[in-house]
Design an enzyme around this catalytic site. Structure first.
Site, PDB file in Angstrom:
ATOM      1  N   GLY A  13       0.891  -0.588   0.389  1.00 11.89           N
ATOM      2  CA  GLY A  13       0.093   0.256   0.048  1.00 11.89           C
ATOM      3  C   GLY A  13       0.739   1.097  -0.103  1.00 11.89           C
ATOM      4  N   ARG A  74       1.294  -5.458  -4.959  1.00 13.02           N
ATOM      5  CA  ARG A  74       1.032  -6.310  -3.688  1.00 13.02           C
ATOM      6  C   ARG A  74       1.454  -7.561  -5.186  1.00 13.02           C
ATOM      7  NH1 ARG A  74      -0.635  -3.694   0.975  1.00 13.02           N
ATOM      8  NH2 ARG A  74      -2.236  -2.992   0.378  1.00 13.02           N
ATOM      9  N   ASP A 105       5.333  -4.574   6.014  1.00 10.44           N
ATOM     10  CA  ASP A 105       5.767  -5.525   6.280  1.00 10.44           C
ATOM     11  C   ASP A 105       5.425  -6.929   5.682  1.00 10.44           C
ATOM     12  OD1 ASP A 105       3.564  -5.707   6.975  1.00 10.44           O
ATOM     13  OD2 ASP A 105       3.063  -7.019   8.727  1.00 10.44           O
ATOM     14  N   THR A 127       4.241   2.859   5.645  1.00  9.71           N
ATOM     15  CA  THR A 127       2.661   2.248   5.897  1.00  9.71           C
ATOM     16  C   THR A 127       1.879   3.442   6.636  1.00  9.71           C
ATOM     17  OG1 THR A 127       0.952   0.672   6.680  1.00  9.71           O
ATOM     18  CG2 THR A 127       3.255   0.598   7.639  1.00  9.71           C
ATOM     19  N   ASP A 129      -0.140   2.574   8.296  1.00  8.42           N
ATOM     20  CA  ASP A 129      -0.868   1.760   9.176  1.00  8.42           C
ATOM     21  C   ASP A 129       0.400   2.297  10.672  1.00  8.42           C
ATOM     22  OD1 ASP A 129      -2.555   0.818   7.989  1.00  8.42           O
ATOM     23  OD2 ASP A 129      -1.983  -1.037   7.441  1.00  8.42           O
ATOM     24  N   ASP A 131       2.367   0.038  12.322  1.00  8.03           N
ATOM     25  CA  ASP A 131       2.536  -1.292  12.185  1.00  8.03           C
ATOM     26  C   ASP A 131       3.538  -1.905  12.578  1.00  8.03           C
ATOM     27  OD1 ASP A 131       2.290  -1.640   9.200  1.00  8.03           O
ATOM     28  OD2 ASP A 131       0.632  -2.839  10.129  1.00  8.03           O
ATOM     29  N   ARG A 173      -5.616  -1.375   9.256  1.00  5.34           N
ATOM     30  CA  ARG A 173      -5.409  -3.087   9.264  1.00  5.34           C
ATOM     31  C   ARG A 173      -5.702  -4.118  10.241  1.00  5.34           C
ATOM     32  NH1 ARG A 173      -3.480  -5.666   4.568  1.00  5.34           N
ATOM     33  NH2 ARG A 173      -2.532  -4.020   3.451  1.00  5.34           N
TER      34      ARG A 173
END
Ligand code: F6P
Length: 322
Positions: A13, A74, A105, A127, A129, A131, A173
């Protein structure tokens, strides 16, 4: 033997600030006497040999642009042994001796697979996110937070005018970092994140009723994507409280836009450090930021680390966002 030519790609993404990272990789590489190619379309581009030489001007006027000029994907094919072997052959054919991979990741798992097959890779965390466990702030996160905050402020205007409730679903996510921080910044009555066990009565209805009892008549519930169900939640709130409630799923608008200053500077520092690591002969490392310092970690160790939500921050939000 010192490397002479590296490649850079963006994968997964997209995130605002990826371009600033690409620019820093290209400029640092050129400044240190390396040749550098841009690989277009993430790992798919690597498999198909879609790479072009980059010069100083190839990355002019991109530091301020969202998205990624190198395009992203992706890539299911890259997850197969055949796909990976094709990618390695393409690198050998184009004499690329090291890669900088900008992504999340999933992208780092690809980097790890390449490294295991003898191909040096360095990851840069990008990202929205946030994360990536070893890294306090990932590229794109700050911009996404600010985008969400602005959009929620607009929602608040209309909710206030009509005395309504708004359920806003934000991305992330499986992580609740965007939801928690945006929730605090916009004064959401409830913040629902996947890291904390959720009870509709206690976490949503009771809090709305408590706020209502003190004279509040417009409400925002921020719900993380990892919980989801914003439409249903809005219906349930309306049914139980009688307050007119609307659901808004912010969606991919959160991934676009001009990167903030923080994201541009972070991306520039990450990009420069990634090239230095390749020049130092390092591989299978991911750059990271902790307490303002740029560090690097083994990708395998980085992927195994667990990032927890700041519960002090969450509890503070419960106390003051009411
Ligand atoms: O990882 C970034 C992210 O935007 C997540 O927040 C979201 O779950 C996912 O990507 C959406 O992916 P796609 O763009 O493939 O729909």
């Amino acid at each position: 033997m010192a490397i002479k030519k590296i490649g850079v790609l963006t994968s997964g993404g997209d995130a605002p600030g990826m371009n600033a990272a690409v620019r820093a990789v290209v400029r640092t590489a050129l400044s240190r006497g390396l040749e550098v190619v841009g690989v277009y379309g993430g790992y798919d581009g690597l498999i198909n040999g879609d790479s072009r030489p980059m010069n100083l001007r190839s990355v002019s006027n991109i530091i301020n642009r969202g998205g990624t000029v190198l395009l992203s994907a992706r890539s299911p094919e890259f997850r197969t042994e055949a796909g990976m072997q094709k990618a390695i052959s393409q690198c050998l054919k184009h004499e690329i001796e090291g890669l900088v991979i900008i992504g999340g990741d999933g992208s780092f798992r690809g980097a790890q697979d390449l490294t295991r097959r003898g191909f040096p890779c360095i990851g840069i965390p990008a990202t929205i996110d946030n994360d990536i466990s070893c890294c306090e702030h990932t590229i794109g996160y700050d911009t996404a937070l600010n985008t969400c905050m602005e959009l929620c402020d607009k929602l608040r205007d209309t909710m206030q005018s009509h005395g309504r409730c708004s359920v806003v679903e934000v991305m992330g996510r499986h992580a609740g970092y965007i939801a928690l921080n945006v929730g605090i910044a916009i004064g959401a009555t409830s913040i629902i994140v996947p890291e904390v066990e959720y009870n509709f009565q206690r976490d949503v209805l009771d809090r709305i009723e408590m706020a209502q009892a003190t004279g509040k008549n417009d409400f925002i519930v921020v719900v993380a994507e990892g919980i989801g169900g914003a439409e249903q939640m809005a219906k349930d709130i309306e049914e139980k409280t009688g307050i007119v409630t609307r659901a808004t799923i912010l969606g991919h608008v959160q991934r676009g836009g001009t990167p903030t200053l923080s994201d541009r500077v972070l991306a520039s520092r990450f990009g420069a450090r990634a090239v230095e690591l390749l020049l130092e002969g390092k591989s299978n490392r991911v750059v990271a930021e902790q307490l303002g310092k740029i560090l690097d970690f083994d990708i395998e160790e980085a992927l195994a680390m667990k990032k927890t939500l700041d519960m002090d921050l969450y509890n503070m939000a419960l106390e003051i966002s009411i």
